[in-house]
Design an enzyme around this catalytic site. Structure first.
Site, short mmCIF file in Angstrom:
data_model
loop_
_atom_site.label_atom_id
_atom_site.label_comp_id
_atom_site.label_asym_id
_atom_site.label_seq_id
_atom_site.Cartn_x
_atom_site.Cartn_y
_atom_site.Cartn_z
N CYS A 1 -3.29 0.04 -5.29
CA CYS A 1 -2.62 -1.26 -5.28
C CYS A 1 -3.62 -2.38 -5.58
CB CYS A 1 -2.05 -1.47 -3.88
SG CYS A 1 -1.59 -3.14 -3.57
N1 LIG Z 1 4.31 -1.20 -1.89
C1 LIG Z 1 3.67 -2.09 -2.62
O1 LIG Z 1 2.77 -2.79 -2.15
C2 LIG Z 1 4.01 -2.30 -4.03
C3 LIG Z 1 4.67 -1.32 -4.72
N2 LIG Z 1 4.92 -1.47 -6.05
C4 LIG Z 1 5.64 -0.41 -6.74
O2 LIG Z 1 5.69 -0.66 -8.12
C5 LIG Z 1 6.94 -0.30 -8.67
C6 LIG Z 1 7.52 -1.44 -9.42
O3 LIG Z 1 8.00 -2.39 -8.50
P1 LIG Z 1 8.90 -3.64 -8.95
O4 LIG Z 1 8.09 -4.50 -9.86
O5 LIG Z 1 9.45 -4.27 -7.74
O6 LIG Z 1 10.07 -2.92 -9.70
P2 LIG Z 1 10.81 -3.29 -11.04
O7 LIG Z 1 9.82 -3.43 -12.12
O8 LIG Z 1 11.92 -2.32 -11.20
O9 LIG Z 1 11.40 -4.71 -10.68
C7 LIG Z 1 12.58 -4.81 -9.96
C8 LIG Z 1 13.18 -6.18 -10.09
O10 LIG Z 1 12.59 -7.03 -9.11
C9 LIG Z 1 11.98 -8.15 -9.77
N3 LIG Z 1 10.73 -8.39 -9.04
C10 LIG Z 1 9.68 -7.57 -8.91
N4 LIG Z 1 8.74 -8.15 -8.14
C11 LIG Z 1 9.25 -9.34 -7.80
C12 LIG Z 1 8.77 -10.43 -7.03
N5 LIG Z 1 7.55 -10.37 -6.48
N6 LIG Z 1 9.56 -11.50 -6.87
C13 LIG Z 1 10.77 -11.57 -7.44
N7 LIG Z 1 11.29 -10.59 -8.19
C14 LIG Z 1 10.53 -9.51 -8.37
C15 LIG Z 1 11.77 -7.73 -11.21
O11 LIG Z 1 11.81 -8.81 -12.08
P3 LIG Z 1 10.48 -9.36 -12.81
O12 LIG Z 1 9.64 -8.17 -13.14
O13 LIG Z 1 11.01 -10.07 -14.00
O14 LIG Z 1 9.83 -10.25 -11.81
C16 LIG Z 1 12.95 -6.82 -11.44
O15 LIG Z 1 14.08 -7.54 -11.78
C17 LIG Z 1 7.78 0.20 -7.49
O16 LIG Z 1 7.71 1.60 -7.47
C18 LIG Z 1 7.11 -0.37 -6.29
O17 LIG Z 1 7.24 0.44 -5.14
C19 LIG Z 1 4.53 -2.57 -6.73
C20 LIG Z 1 3.85 -3.57 -6.11
C21 LIG Z 1 3.59 -3.54 -4.69
N1 LIG Z 2 0.68 -2.76 -4.97
C1 LIG Z 2 1.01 -1.58 -5.48
N2 LIG Z 2 1.38 -0.61 -4.62
C2 LIG Z 2 1.74 0.54 -5.15
C3 LIG Z 2 1.72 0.78 -6.53
N3 LIG Z 2 2.16 2.02 -6.74
C4 LIG Z 2 2.44 2.53 -5.54
N4 LIG Z 2 2.18 1.65 -4.58
C5 LIG Z 2 2.32 1.81 -3.13
O1 LIG Z 2 1.24 2.59 -2.64
C6 LIG Z 2 1.74 3.61 -1.77
C7 LIG Z 2 0.77 4.77 -1.64
O2 LIG Z 2 -0.40 4.32 -0.98
P1 LIG Z 2 -1.64 5.28 -0.66
O3 LIG Z 2 -2.60 4.38 0.05
O4 LIG Z 2 -1.15 6.38 0.21
O5 LIG Z 2 -2.19 5.79 -1.93
C8 LIG Z 2 3.05 3.94 -2.43
O6 LIG Z 2 3.92 4.67 -1.60
C9 LIG Z 2 3.58 2.56 -2.81
O7 LIG Z 2 4.21 1.92 -1.74
C10 LIG Z 2 1.30 -0.25 -7.39
O8 LIG Z 2 1.23 -0.11 -8.61
N5 LIG Z 2 0.96 -1.41 -6.80
#
Ligand SMILES: NC(=O)C1=CN([C@@H]2O[C@H](COP(=O)(O)OP(=O)(O)OC[C@H]3O[C@@H](n4cnc5c(N)ncnc54)[C@H](OP(=O)(O)O)[C@@H]3O)[C@@H](O)[C@H]2O)C=CC1
Ligand SMILES: Nc1nc2c(ncn2[C@@H]2O[C@H](COP(=O)(O)O)[C@@H](O)[C@H]2O)c(=O)[nH]1
Length: 327
Positions: free
Chosen positions: A175
């Site tokens: 991340c």
């Molecule tokens: N657990 C974590 O810390 C994180 C996990 N991830 C992982 O990355 C993958 C992609 O995630 P994600 O970008 O949400 O999925 P998507 O790319 O499918 O986006 C989903 C929707 O949410 C919108 N979106 C995404 N982030 C935001 C935000 N911060 N504020 C408002 N709208 C938002 C996007 O629009 P738009 O792209 O136009 O904004 C899109 O319409 C997932 O698997 C997720 O679990 C990603 C970051 C953090």
């Molecule tokens: N900010 C982001 N978080 C992400 C992304 N892809 C996955 N994830 C999150 O990380 C955990 C796994 O964490 P780990 O410490 O066990 O390796 C996963 O389940 C998601 O919630 C990303 O691209 N950006």
């Protein structure tokens, strides 16, 4: 929020042992209508799980969540798992086409046992809308929603109908959200879990930041029903990531779901790629996790997972390893 802490800052305090052997300790957990061997689920990421691993985990009594990054394969996946009479557990996003996918599942009477809404910022109207849609059209599915990092978010998603919430924004190994946005639970994931768990009335899945098997027990102590893990599950023989060799040593790739590698473009990138050392077969890690957790339960003074939930703890502020390496 005061007194924040993370996994490294805590040690759990042992109670008198009540078992003669660690093998007597039961690590199983119930989530929804099913019980699983471990309170652990491999992350729903493309370099962590694929169909083969999902089948294997389901056949052997472990929880799994299939990722959502091959959307065109999801219907067949659900059909195939149901055909084998295995638990079906899939992920969805929140974009328009995901609502069509839910309709399709309903129309074909393919009701997944578990559905996870997998979004970076889960405390949002789009997720609430999707929760309500799934609960209306597929009410029999157990619905996990995330990711969130505050009690308000947990309450709101539960209120919308989520059966469990997933906590963790930014603590993941690949991340970069914390660096690129300045937000998240990275560095205090365990305290955030406790904060959220106090507000929760349904199960919480702690997601991200697990670096050792002891962190699983700590998550359980601070309110997790289940723990989602990426990096510790990366690098196995079965792991879908590419294998490379350097100086005679094998490594496998592990990349973030919001990385450029996953997205295929450099837009809103919040994840990176790394290579982890090759770890051999997945079953060895699962076995070791089970044994370590059995040991945790014995130190907690019980013979079931619940014994861990009430143990005392101390804060040791980053000094657990005392300068030593983890392994
Ligand atoms: N657990 C974590 O810390 C994180 C996990 N991830 C992982 O990355 C993958 C992609 O995630 P994600 O970008 O949400 O999925 P998507 O790319 O499918 O986006 C989903 C929707 O949410 C919108 N979106 C995404 N982030 C935001 C935000 N911060 N504020 C408002 N709208 C938002 C996007 O629009 P738009 O792209 O136009 O904004 C899109 O319409 C997932 O698997 C997720 O679990 C990603 C970051 C953090
Ligand atoms: N900010 C982001 N978080 C992400 C992304 N892809 C996955 N994830 C999150 O990380 C955990 C796994 O964490 P780990 O410490 O066990 O390796 C996963 O389940 C998601 O919630 C990303 O691209 N950006």
């Amino acid at each position: 929020m005061e007194n924040v802490f993370d996994y490294e800052d805590i040690q759990l305090i042992p109670n008198k042992c009540i078992v003669d052997s660690r093998s007597e300790c039961d690590t199983s957990v119930t989530l929804g209508r099913h019980s699983f061997k471990l309170p652990v689920v491999p992350a729903n990421m493309q370099t962590i799980i694929d169909e083969r691993i999902a089948i294997k985990l389901a056949q052997e009594g472990y929880f799994y969540i299939m990722h959502r990054f091959d959307p065109e394969k999801r219907m067949d996946f659900v059909r195939m798992m149901k055909g084998k009479e295995l638990i079906t557990s899939i992920s969805v996003g929140v974009k328009e086409e995901e609502f069509d996918f839910v309709d399709q599942l309903k129309n074909e009477a393919l009701v997944p046992d578990y559905i996870t809404i997998d979004i970076a910022h889960g405390h949002s109207n789009s997720v609430i809308e999707m929760i309500k849609y799934i609960k209306t059209h597929l009410p029999e599915s157990f619905l996990i929603a995330g990711n969130v990092g505050t009690p308000e978010a947990v309450r709101e998603l539960e209120h919308a109908g989520a059966d469990a919430t997933k906590v963790g924004i930014g603590p993941g190994k690949v991340c970069i959200t914390k660096i690129k946005t300045g937000f998240g639970t990275g560095g205090w994931q365990l305290a955030a879990l406790r904060w959220c768990a106090k507000a929760a009335s349904k199960p919480i899945i702690a997601d991200g930041g697990i670096r050792t098997h002891g962190d699983i027990a700590k998550s359980v102590r601070f309110g997790a029903s289940m723990v989602m893990i990426g990096s510790l599950f990366a690098g196995h023989e079965e792991s879908p990531g590419e294998t490379v060799e350097k100086d005679g040593k094998k490594y496998k790739e592990y990349f973030g779901s919001a990385s450029e590698f996953q997205k295929g473009e450099k837009k809103n990138v919040e994840g990176k790629k790394m290579y982890v050392e090759y770890k051999g077969p997945l079953r060895h890690t699962l076995k070791e996790m089970e044994q370590d957790l059995q040991s945790s339960i014995s130190y907690a003074g019980g013979d079931r997972l619940d014994a861990i939930r009430t143990v005392d703890y101390v804060m040791v502020k980053n000094s657990i390893f005392n300068g030593d390496n983890v392994y």
